[in-house]
Design an enzyme around this catalytic site. Sequence first.
Site, PDB file in Angstrom:
ATOM      1  N   HIS A  82     116.280   2.271 -93.078  1.00  0.00           N
ATOM      2  CA  HIS A  82     117.142   2.645 -91.955  1.00  0.00           C
ATOM      3  C   HIS A  82     117.809   1.407 -91.385  1.00  0.00           C
ATOM      4  O   HIS A  82     117.206   0.342 -91.329  1.00  0.00           O
ATOM      5  CB  HIS A  82     116.316   3.330 -90.860  1.00  0.00           C
ATOM      6  CG  HIS A  82     117.140   4.202 -89.974  1.00  0.00           C
ATOM      7  ND1 HIS A  82     117.327   5.547 -90.217  1.00  0.00           N
ATOM      8  CD2 HIS A  82     117.846   3.918 -88.858  1.00  0.00           C
ATOM      9  CE1 HIS A  82     118.105   6.054 -89.278  1.00  0.00           C
ATOM     10  NE2 HIS A  82     118.439   5.087 -88.432  1.00  0.00           N
ATOM     11  N   ASP A 161     115.171  13.377 -80.812  1.00  0.00           N
ATOM     12  CA  ASP A 161     116.106  12.295 -81.128  1.00  0.00           C
ATOM     13  C   ASP A 161     117.488  12.864 -81.396  1.00  0.00           C
ATOM     14  O   ASP A 161     118.497  12.285 -80.999  1.00  0.00           O
ATOM     15  CB  ASP A 161     115.643  11.472 -82.335  1.00  0.00           C
ATOM     16  CG  ASP A 161     116.679  10.402 -82.671  1.00  0.00           C
ATOM     17  OD1 ASP A 161     116.967   9.572 -81.787  1.00  0.00           O
ATOM     18  OD2 ASP A 161     117.232  10.427 -83.776  1.00  0.00           O
ATOM     19  N   ARG A 168     123.483  10.015 -76.063  1.00  0.00           N
ATOM     20  CA  ARG A 168     123.686   8.561 -75.893  1.00  0.00           C
ATOM     21  C   ARG A 168     125.051   8.149 -76.421  1.00  0.00           C
ATOM     22  O   ARG A 168     125.721   7.280 -75.862  1.00  0.00           O
ATOM     23  CB  ARG A 168     122.590   7.788 -76.654  1.00  0.00           C
ATOM     24  CG  ARG A 168     121.257   7.786 -75.949  1.00  0.00           C
ATOM     25  CD  ARG A 168     120.153   7.284 -76.854  1.00  0.00           C
ATOM     26  NE  ARG A 168     120.423   5.960 -77.366  1.00  0.00           N
ATOM     27  CZ  ARG A 168     120.079   5.540 -78.589  1.00  0.00           C
ATOM     28  NH1 ARG A 168     119.459   6.342 -79.430  1.00  0.00           N
ATOM     29  NH2 ARG A 168     120.352   4.322 -78.967  1.00  0.00           N
ATOM     30  N   SER A 183     114.443   5.772 -81.154  1.00  0.00           N
ATOM     31  CA  SER A 183     115.268   6.710 -81.924  1.00  0.00           C
ATOM     32  C   SER A 183     114.988   6.552 -83.418  1.00  0.00           C
ATOM     33  O   SER A 183     114.719   7.525 -84.138  1.00  0.00           O
ATOM     34  CB  SER A 183     116.747   6.430 -81.625  1.00  0.00           C
ATOM     35  OG  SER A 183     117.590   6.965 -82.607  1.00  0.00           O
ATOM     36  N   LYS A 187     112.257   9.114 -85.935  1.00  0.00           N
ATOM     37  CA  LYS A 187     112.749   9.823 -87.131  1.00  0.00           C
ATOM     38  C   LYS A 187     111.959   9.401 -88.355  1.00  0.00           C
ATOM     39  O   LYS A 187     111.645  10.208 -89.209  1.00  0.00           O
ATOM     40  CB  LYS A 187     114.210   9.447 -87.403  1.00  0.00           C
ATOM     41  CG  LYS A 187     115.202  10.118 -86.489  1.00  0.00           C
ATOM     42  CD  LYS A 187     116.600   9.925 -87.026  1.00  0.00           C
ATOM     43  CE  LYS A 187     117.169   8.565 -86.719  1.00  0.00           C
ATOM     44  NZ  LYS A 187     118.009   8.464 -85.578  1.00  0.00           N
TER      45      LYS A 187
HETATM   46  N1  URA Z   1     120.303   4.266 -85.471  1.00  0.00           N
HETATM   47  C1  URA Z   1     119.535   5.255 -84.962  1.00  0.00           C
HETATM   48  O1  URA Z   1     119.016   6.102 -85.686  1.00  0.00           O
HETATM   49  N2  URA Z   1     119.355   5.280 -83.643  1.00  0.00           N
HETATM   50  C2  URA Z   1     119.878   4.363 -82.823  1.00  0.00           C
HETATM   51  O2  URA Z   1     119.648   4.450 -81.649  1.00  0.00           O
HETATM   52  C3  URA Z   1     120.676   3.350 -83.363  1.00  0.00           C
HETATM   53  C4  URA Z   1     120.873   3.311 -84.701  1.00  0.00           C
END
Ligand code: URA
Length: 434
Positions: A82, A161, A168, A183, A187
Amino acid sequence: MNMLELIIKKRDGHPLEKEEIDWFVSRYTGGEIPDYQVSALLMAIFFQGMNDRETRDLTMAMAYSGDCLKLDGIRGIKVDKHSTGGVGDKVTLIVAPIAASLGVPVAKMSGRGLGFTGGTIDKLESIPGFRTDLSEKEFEEFVNRDGIAIMGQTAELAPADKVLYALRDVTGTVDNMSLIASSIMSKKIAAGADAIVLDVTCGQGAFMKKEEDARLLGEKMVEIGKLAGLNTRAVITDMEEPLGRNIGNALEVQEAIDVLKGGGPEDTVTVCTELAAQMLLAGEITDSYEKAVSLVKESIESGKALEKLEILIRNQGGDPEVLKDYSRFKTAPVRREFKAEADGYLQRIICDSVGNCVKSLGGGREVKEQEIDPSVGLTLLKKTGDRVEKGETIAVIHAADEEHAGRAEKDLREACIVGTEKPEKRPLIYGIIQ
Ligand code: URA
């Protein structure tokens, strides 16, 4: 408990208790608290921050706000990757097929564009027919059979999220360390992988502008991952200028394909080689860094990584012909060249402005429900440090109409700084946290 009390408590700089965090996360996810109150709380968190304990509690509340995928049926060490976000960041589209082609099962849950940054799901959806709304059964089946699947966040996985991320994005509360860490890690925890490789970007085009903040964010996320029992590592990468040359959804997929064909811009190749190598190490394919790097190169040279991308596209309903024929992507009707007004060096490309420029072209969202245009974006013919002559093309604007192209040209005039001094080269990789 009531929401107004929590907003005021955070506004006045007090930490929220675990029960309070659990309460607002579950109520908001259940649709029982209005957006305007959660927006106010997010803004209070943005200004007052959260301590490490609050950040962990928020992460866990979000991770367990819905189902958690059980990937126990999938053989091997499942590695997820990620990014904390960037401009021109097509890394997942490259490293996921590379890692999968080398035996790492890649079960990846990705997000949409956020703020001025793009998102993998929007990019993949620029491939005609490509489906990211896989059921958990399909997701597991594809990873088990072919070693790769990428899906969007379902309503069931980390739903907190999903709703907070979208809120956001439109309330100016993205670039806060605790909100980003929770966040991403929520996930990742819900998505059930065994190991996680995080790409923590730093620079003008990242949410963390300074290297020390990126390191801190990386450390926070690695700690949360380890507490959740996941082998977690973070690579700090540069995002002072956009990664590669193409910015915009379909354009970025094309650059990713170029890299998997053995071409592509040098910076994209370097960053992807590092992250793919880290995925091999996390997946215990080898314990030698040098061997991991050479495996990554071989998988590109042999065409195996490209074959994996083709399988991913076919499995998820996309048109695999895009790999050979880029005209199968939606193409922007207007192309305008943005030219240098003076001789010199391209000293800076103000990266978040470029991200916002692509967003204004229609490549990202201004409001939650907005449809994005996959075809629009920019191709940078020059990168920071390159020599430019007056009248030479710095970038090509891909726009839906002349009006948008004109606005983008104005934005680029401010975002691309030409001067007489050649700027110093910045590193692309700042370090690894594990
Ligand atoms: N990627 C994400 O999944 N969440 C964030 O807050 C920023 C980048």
